[in-house]
Write an enzyme that holds these catalytic residues in place. Structure first.
Site, PDB file in Angstrom:
ATOM      1  N   GLU A  28     -11.210   7.921  -6.044  1.00  0.00           N
ATOM      2  CA  GLU A  28     -10.285   7.590  -4.970  1.00  0.00           C
ATOM      3  C   GLU A  28     -10.048   6.087  -5.032  1.00  0.00           C
ATOM      4  O   GLU A  28     -10.989   5.310  -4.876  1.00  0.00           O
ATOM      5  CB  GLU A  28     -10.878   7.943  -3.604  1.00  0.00           C
ATOM      6  CG  GLU A  28     -10.914   9.403  -3.298  1.00  0.00           C
ATOM      7  CD  GLU A  28     -11.460   9.678  -1.890  1.00  0.00           C
ATOM      8  OE1 GLU A  28     -12.150   8.816  -1.316  1.00  0.00           O
ATOM      9  OE2 GLU A  28     -11.185  10.769  -1.394  1.00  0.00           O
ATOM     10  N   ARG A  58       1.230 -15.519 -12.731  1.00  0.00           N
ATOM     11  CA  ARG A  58       2.060 -15.251 -11.547  1.00  0.00           C
ATOM     12  C   ARG A  58       1.363 -15.844 -10.334  1.00  0.00           C
ATOM     13  O   ARG A  58       0.210 -15.557 -10.068  1.00  0.00           O
ATOM     14  CB  ARG A  58       2.263 -13.749 -11.352  1.00  0.00           C
ATOM     15  CG  ARG A  58       3.055 -13.081 -12.473  1.00  0.00           C
ATOM     16  CD  ARG A  58       3.224 -11.585 -12.181  1.00  0.00           C
ATOM     17  NE  ARG A  58       3.882 -10.895 -13.261  1.00  0.00           N
ATOM     18  CZ  ARG A  58       5.204 -10.664 -13.326  1.00  0.00           C
ATOM     19  NH1 ARG A  58       5.990 -11.088 -12.357  1.00  0.00           N
ATOM     20  NH2 ARG A  58       5.721 -10.016 -14.342  1.00  0.00           N
ATOM     21  N   LYS A  71      -3.321  -7.547   1.094  1.00  0.00           N
ATOM     22  CA  LYS A  71      -3.073  -6.856  -0.171  1.00  0.00           C
ATOM     23  C   LYS A  71      -4.369  -6.235  -0.700  1.00  0.00           C
ATOM     24  O   LYS A  71      -5.439  -6.806  -0.553  1.00  0.00           O
ATOM     25  CB  LYS A  71      -2.552  -7.831  -1.228  1.00  0.00           C
ATOM     26  CG  LYS A  71      -1.226  -8.463  -0.895  1.00  0.00           C
ATOM     27  CD  LYS A  71      -0.834  -9.479  -1.957  1.00  0.00           C
ATOM     28  CE  LYS A  71       0.465 -10.164  -1.601  1.00  0.00           C
ATOM     29  NZ  LYS A  71       0.799 -11.228  -2.563  1.00  0.00           N
ATOM     30  N   TYR A 131      -0.484  -3.251  -6.291  1.00  0.00           N
ATOM     31  CA  TYR A 131      -1.116  -3.659  -5.036  1.00  0.00           C
ATOM     32  C   TYR A 131      -0.406  -3.061  -3.840  1.00  0.00           C
ATOM     33  O   TYR A 131       0.783  -2.890  -3.821  1.00  0.00           O
ATOM     34  CB  TYR A 131      -1.239  -5.182  -4.918  1.00  0.00           C
ATOM     35  CG  TYR A 131       0.019  -5.983  -5.068  1.00  0.00           C
ATOM     36  CD1 TYR A 131       0.710  -6.443  -3.951  1.00  0.00           C
ATOM     37  CD2 TYR A 131       0.505  -6.309  -6.331  1.00  0.00           C
ATOM     38  CE1 TYR A 131       1.855  -7.202  -4.084  1.00  0.00           C
ATOM     39  CE2 TYR A 131       1.652  -7.071  -6.474  1.00  0.00           C
ATOM     40  CZ  TYR A 131       2.321  -7.510  -5.336  1.00  0.00           C
ATOM     41  OH  TYR A 131       3.460  -8.266  -5.479  1.00  0.00           O
ATOM     42  N   GLU A 142       8.476 -16.341   2.479  1.00  0.00           N
ATOM     43  CA  GLU A 142       7.646 -16.594   1.304  1.00  0.00           C
ATOM     44  C   GLU A 142       7.320 -18.077   1.142  1.00  0.00           C
ATOM     45  O   GLU A 142       8.064 -18.952   1.562  1.00  0.00           O
ATOM     46  CB  GLU A 142       8.294 -16.035   0.036  1.00  0.00           C
ATOM     47  CG  GLU A 142       9.485 -16.812  -0.473  1.00  0.00           C
ATOM     48  CD  GLU A 142      10.066 -16.219  -1.750  1.00  0.00           C
ATOM     49  OE1 GLU A 142       9.546 -15.230  -2.279  1.00  0.00           O
ATOM     50  OE2 GLU A 142      11.067 -16.770  -2.216  1.00  0.00           O
ATOM     51  N   ASP A 169       7.701 -20.629  -9.947  1.00  0.00           N
ATOM     52  CA  ASP A 169       6.278 -20.951  -9.825  1.00  0.00           C
ATOM     53  C   ASP A 169       5.958 -22.352 -10.352  1.00  0.00           C
ATOM     54  O   ASP A 169       5.016 -22.983  -9.883  1.00  0.00           O
ATOM     55  CB  ASP A 169       5.421 -19.905 -10.533  1.00  0.00           C
ATOM     56  CG  ASP A 169       5.382 -18.579  -9.791  1.00  0.00           C
ATOM     57  OD1 ASP A 169       5.906 -18.505  -8.663  1.00  0.00           O
ATOM     58  OD2 ASP A 169       4.830 -17.615 -10.348  1.00  0.00           O
TER      59      ASP A 169
END
Length: 182
Positions: A28, A58, A71, A131, A142, A169
């Site tokens: 699970e 990232r 998350k 995620y 953001e 980034d």
């Protein structure tokens, strides 16, 4: 499911119980009930998945309230170094970083509460990362921190001179100038 606390409050490593036999394995990856039994109350509403090749970096990304996200990160294929930075100004670990190796082989997951910047580098040939989030993506909320902020001293485990990094980034601010509302 086994939950391991880290030195940063609220940041947890989740290790599923693997049931294996000659056919393969089963586990699970998430159970709301089991998380609740462990004292973790989250209502996940969105799943995201990325595919990247070796050397991809990232992050470090976050969303400000009211769209801040918790998350639960895991790797479906390959291997990454997952990195978080505590942005909670009242926290004893504000500005501290944490890293963990997540892979398809070790099946570990990282539960990242709201108030953290998140990023990863791919250290296998390719990697698929998935995620769960407890909040929808909102572009206006953001924010981010530059991956090579010298005050954070992050070891991404890849050669940053050869890293594959988005233009966005590369132009993020250092932590002292970021627009975090935590």
């Amino acid at each position: 499911m086994k939950i391991e606390k880290t030195f940063i409050e609220g940041l947890l490593i989740v290790e599923p119980i693997i049931l294996g036999d000659e056919r393969g394995y089963f586990f699970e990856s998430y159970s709301k009930t089991k998380f609740q039994d462990l004292g973790v109350e989250i209502d996940f509403i969105q799943d995201n998945q990325s595919f990247s090749r070796y050397g991809t970096l990232r992050g470090l990304h976050y969303q400000n309230p009211p769209f801040a996200q918790t998350k639960l990160v895991r790797v479906l294929q390959g291997e990454i170094v997952d990195i978080v930075v505590d942005l909670r100004k009242g926290s004893l670990t504000y500005g501290k970083t944490f890293s963990v190796l997540l892979s398809a082989e070790n099946k570990k997951q990282l539960l990242i509460p709201q108030g953290f910047a998140h990023g990863f580098s791919v250290i296998s040939e390719t990697a698929s990362v998935m995620y769960k989030c407890d909040q929808i993506y909102n572009k206006a909320s953001e924010g981010g921190i530059k991956f090579d902020d010298p005050s954070l001293n992050i070891d991404w485990v890849i050669d940053l001179n050869k890293a594959i990094i988005s233009e966005k980034d590369q132009t993020l601010p250092f932590i002292q100038e970021c627009n975090s509302l935590f």
